[in-house]
Design a protein around this motif. Sequence first.
Motif, mmCIF file in Angstrom:
data_model
loop_
_atom_site.group_PDB
_atom_site.id
_atom_site.type_symbol
_atom_site.label_atom_id
_atom_site.label_comp_id
_atom_site.label_asym_id
_atom_site.label_seq_id
_atom_site.Cartn_x
_atom_site.Cartn_y
_atom_site.Cartn_z
ATOM 1 N N ALA A 199 -2.794 1.577 5.497
ATOM 2 C CA ALA A 199 -3.443 2.871 5.725
ATOM 3 C C ALA A 199 -2.894 3.918 4.767
ATOM 4 N N LEU A 200 -1.591 3.874 4.515
ATOM 5 C CA LEU A 200 -0.991 4.825 3.582
ATOM 6 C C LEU A 200 -1.515 4.593 2.169
ATOM 7 N N VAL A 201 -1.657 3.333 1.787
ATOM 8 C CA VAL A 201 -2.211 2.992 0.474
ATOM 9 C C VAL A 201 -3.640 3.528 0.342
ATOM 10 N N GLU A 202 -4.420 3.373 1.407
ATOM 11 C CA GLU A 202 -5.809 3.846 1.389
ATOM 12 C C GLU A 202 -5.871 5.363 1.201
ATOM 13 N N HIS A 203 -4.997 6.084 1.868
ATOM 14 C CA HIS A 203 -4.992 7.538 1.735
ATOM 15 C C HIS A 203 -4.447 7.976 0.376
ATOM 16 N N ALA A 204 -3.492 7.215 -0.161
ATOM 17 C CA ALA A 204 -2.990 7.528 -1.496
ATOM 18 C C ALA A 204 -4.093 7.390 -2.537
ATOM 19 N N ALA A 205 -4.996 6.443 -2.323
ATOM 20 C CA ALA A 205 -6.124 6.260 -3.241
ATOM 21 C C ALA A 205 -7.053 7.461 -3.228
ATOM 22 N N PRO B 211 5.880 0.070 -3.959
ATOM 23 C CA PRO B 211 4.934 1.046 -4.507
ATOM 24 C C PRO B 211 3.725 1.258 -3.603
ATOM 25 N N VAL B 212 3.224 2.459 -3.639
ATOM 26 C CA VAL B 212 1.942 2.772 -3.023
ATOM 27 C C VAL B 212 0.948 2.874 -4.164
ATOM 28 N N CYS B 213 0.135 1.842 -4.352
ATOM 29 C CA CYS B 213 -0.739 1.763 -5.528
ATOM 30 C C CYS B 213 -2.110 2.333 -5.223
ATOM 31 N N ASN C 31 -3.891 9.964 11.482
ATOM 32 C CA ASN C 31 -3.364 8.694 11.984
ATOM 33 C C ASN C 31 -3.069 7.711 10.862
ATOM 34 N N VAL C 32 -1.833 7.727 10.403
ATOM 35 C CA VAL C 32 -1.365 6.766 9.406
ATOM 36 C C VAL C 32 -0.174 6.042 10.022
ATOM 37 N N TYR C 33 -0.424 4.799 10.433
ATOM 38 C CA TYR C 33 0.605 4.039 11.143
ATOM 39 C C TYR C 33 0.890 2.685 10.501
ATOM 40 N N SER C 34 0.382 2.457 9.287
ATOM 41 C CA SER C 34 0.648 1.189 8.612
ATOM 42 C C SER C 34 0.679 1.414 7.108
#
Length: 218
Positions: free
Chosen positions: A111-117, A143-145, A105-108
């Motif tokens: 959330a995507l940034v958190e998973h990229a980390a 960017p997704v940092c 569940n990645v809907y924001s």
Amino acid sequence: YWPRNDLAAFYAMVADSPADTVVLGEVVCSRRHEMKPDDWLSLARELSAAGKDVVLASQVLLESETDLRLLRRLAAQDEFLVEAGDASALRALAGRPFVLGPHINVYSHPALVEHAALGAVRWIAPVELGLDAVSLVNPPGKPVCGGPQRDTPIATEVFAYGRLPLAFSARCFTARHLKLSKDDCGFRCIEHPDGLLLSTTEGQAFLTLNGIQTQSAR
């Protein structure tokens, strides 16, 4: 659920196809044992030798310690990227590059940034999201940092063709239809390689039953 020889023939065709990336593995039901983990790895190496970028997919709904052991084994190999099918895979894969599967569940954007980390280098958007919604979660040029790809956008896949994988359940609907228990199913879904069609009372194709997975009919 396909017989082993049918799978081998299918992936031999894929090896000669223009596809540049191939995702392998049993994602639906751990009881489907025509292909063992070593068989998937062997097939992955063959496809890699044919010039394909291979990703190994993990199971979507984990229900037992056996399922977790298979997941840990998949995460321990370092030859191929792993697609996380279930949130339980995130812990096993954290700290190494992996692909975020469509059922996490990645809907924001946060959330995507958190998973990229955690290490995600590619995101497969949930199948119900339209392109406008996808662009809000992973805005072009934003960017997704925080992850291994710091200060760069994360690669994005969208589901574009085929039956939509809509839901997974602990209950096996194929076994239930055949009046069998899930634990004594006889692997009967192998008799229905295209799934079981579920129609409305008006006779319109509605859903396709694939064991514990529900797909769209079209």
